[in-house]
Scaffold this motif. Structure first.
Motif, PDB file in Angstrom:
ATOM      1  N   PHE A 165       0.824  -1.208   0.000  1.00 26.16           N
ATOM      2  CA  PHE A 165       0.000   0.000   0.000  1.00 26.16           C
ATOM      3  C   PHE A 165       0.857   1.257   0.000  1.00 26.16           C
ATOM      4  O   PHE A 165       0.499   2.251  -0.605  1.00 26.16           O
ATOM      5  CB  PHE A 165      -1.012  -0.037   1.151  1.00 26.16           C
ATOM      6  N   VAL A 168       1.934   1.712  -3.619  1.00 22.81           N
ATOM      7  CA  VAL A 168       0.844   2.243  -4.439  1.00 22.81           C
ATOM      8  C   VAL A 168       0.688   3.750  -4.205  1.00 22.81           C
ATOM      9  O   VAL A 168       0.414   4.509  -5.134  1.00 22.81           O
ATOM     10  CB  VAL A 168      -0.481   1.491  -4.130  1.00 22.81           C
ATOM     11  N   ALA A 169       0.881   4.177  -2.957  1.00 26.35           N
ATOM     12  CA  ALA A 169       0.696   5.591  -2.612  1.00 26.35           C
ATOM     13  C   ALA A 169       1.897   6.447  -3.018  1.00 26.35           C
ATOM     14  O   ALA A 169       1.824   7.679  -3.011  1.00 26.35           O
ATOM     15  CB  ALA A 169       0.450   5.717  -1.108  1.00 26.35           C
ATOM     16  N   THR A 180      -3.471  -1.679 -10.486  1.00 28.54           N
ATOM     17  CA  THR A 180      -3.455  -1.251  -9.086  1.00 28.54           C
ATOM     18  C   THR A 180      -4.436  -2.088  -8.275  1.00 28.54           C
ATOM     19  O   THR A 180      -4.140  -2.532  -7.160  1.00 28.54           O
ATOM     20  CB  THR A 180      -3.803   0.255  -8.999  1.00 28.54           C
ATOM     21  N   ALA A 184      -3.723  -4.681  -5.142  1.00 26.62           N
ATOM     22  CA  ALA A 184      -4.406  -4.615  -3.845  1.00 26.62           C
ATOM     23  C   ALA A 184      -5.056  -5.955  -3.498  1.00 26.62           C
ATOM     24  O   ALA A 184      -4.918  -6.447  -2.371  1.00 26.62           O
ATOM     25  CB  ALA A 184      -5.471  -3.520  -3.868  1.00 26.62           C
TER      26      ALA A 184
END
Lengths: 219, 219
Positions: A165, A168-169, A180, A184
């Protein structure tokens, strides 16, 4: 009567270990299909999951039959009830392996594992493999040293899951929205797989040692 | 003895309905916190989940005690084993409500529900609410017409869940990667919640009517 009962308990235990081995095989193939975009292998995992479900149902029927015919009490009763729960966790782990294979099939011919987190997923998969193989061994041998090993692997997976995470951020993340989502979900499946493994390990530990360390994790 | 047993079964049934009502309340608050970025409400859901877990553990202990003291067979035995499974599903539904609240808390002060799929999530949440309230009613009344209602709501949720992934894959999708992840996970939580609701409904149906329609869904 007691002798018959012990033989039946042994049978349940062997059957649980057998299911764990099938799940280990499913995970191994699912991860390979996910990492290499091998749609045929993915298909194989998806088809084989019905067999795990079937074995779980058969084991549960066996456990219920033991409850009905033997009317066990105290620790024997807890072993049977615990077996029902462990079989549910193992079946769910099989489902999660299937979900990973389904992600691979969905994206084929593309690769469902986003490049940026591929090494993270490889490590998570390796740890999940260690967990399910240790669970199978634990069910067979009741070697309690495996419990800590399983819990340690789970802790590392939780850390890796959180790192997905963070990746991804990060501003450098450049995957498509669909990739994406795949990242997740795959991360979530790999993390849940480990939770269920820990849940089984804690139940074995409780049934063998009589000590419960206050699990409120996966059911 | 038989009379005591029936009273105990009734107690288990009421307790299951009670847990379902707590889960309904948790879901309602979790969804509101998610939709309105209300971090205090999210916190309340997260804290209250321990109470659901506690009630599940107490119910399971009660069920195991009944097994030990009454040694039920045939359909009575299946009711007790079914109760253990239903309590596990309800507890898991509580976890999923908590996960939704955790997403809200994680993104606060931003809104965790991406604008493009907010109406979809509202409808999914509405259907999940209908499912858990119907499950609570079904456990209390054994009104079998509720089973079809629950299954219908689940089918609609599956469709909405798929539509979230289509929205994400659409060229018009413009959310950040982190919001995309939130969308994927929230959709997954709402969809799993419904699966568990169906699982409970099918178990009640099986225990009341003796007919099983071949579930291989959530455990």
């Amino acid at each position: 009567m007691r002798k018959v009962f012990q033989a039946e308990l042994q049978e349940v235990r062997e059957e649980l270990a057998e299911i764990a081995k099938l799940v280990a095989e499913a995970l191994s193939k699912a991860v390979t299909s996910f990492e290499t975009a091998d749609v045929e292998l993915a298909q194989e995992v998806i088809a084989a999951d019905a067999h795990i479900d079937f074995k779980q149902t058969a084991l549960d029927e066996k456990a219920i039959e033991i409850l009905a015919l033997q009317g066990p009490v105290a620790s024997d009763l807890r072993i049977i009830v615990g077996s029902l729960r462990m079989s549910a966790s193992l079946e769910r782990m099989g489902d999660l392996a299937r979900h990973i294979a389904q992600l691979a099939r969905l994206r084929y011919p593309e690769n469902a594992a986003p490049a940026a987190v591929r090494p993270t997923f490889s490590r998570m998969a390796e740890l999940d493999q260690l967990i399910i193989e240790s669970v199978a061994e634990l069910l067979e041998t009741h070697d309690m040293s495996l419990v800590a090993k399983i819990q340690g692997a789970n802790a590392e997976i939780d850390e890796l899951h959180a790192s997905v995470f963070r990746s991804v951020a990060d501003p450098s993340w450049s995957e498509s929205p669909s990739s994406t989502v795949d990242a997740a979900l795959a991360s979530r499946y790999l993390e849940r797989f480990a939770d269920h493994g820990v849940s089984v390990a804690r139940k074995v530990s409780y049934l063998v040692t009589g000590e419960w360390d206050g699990d409120s994790a996966a059911n």
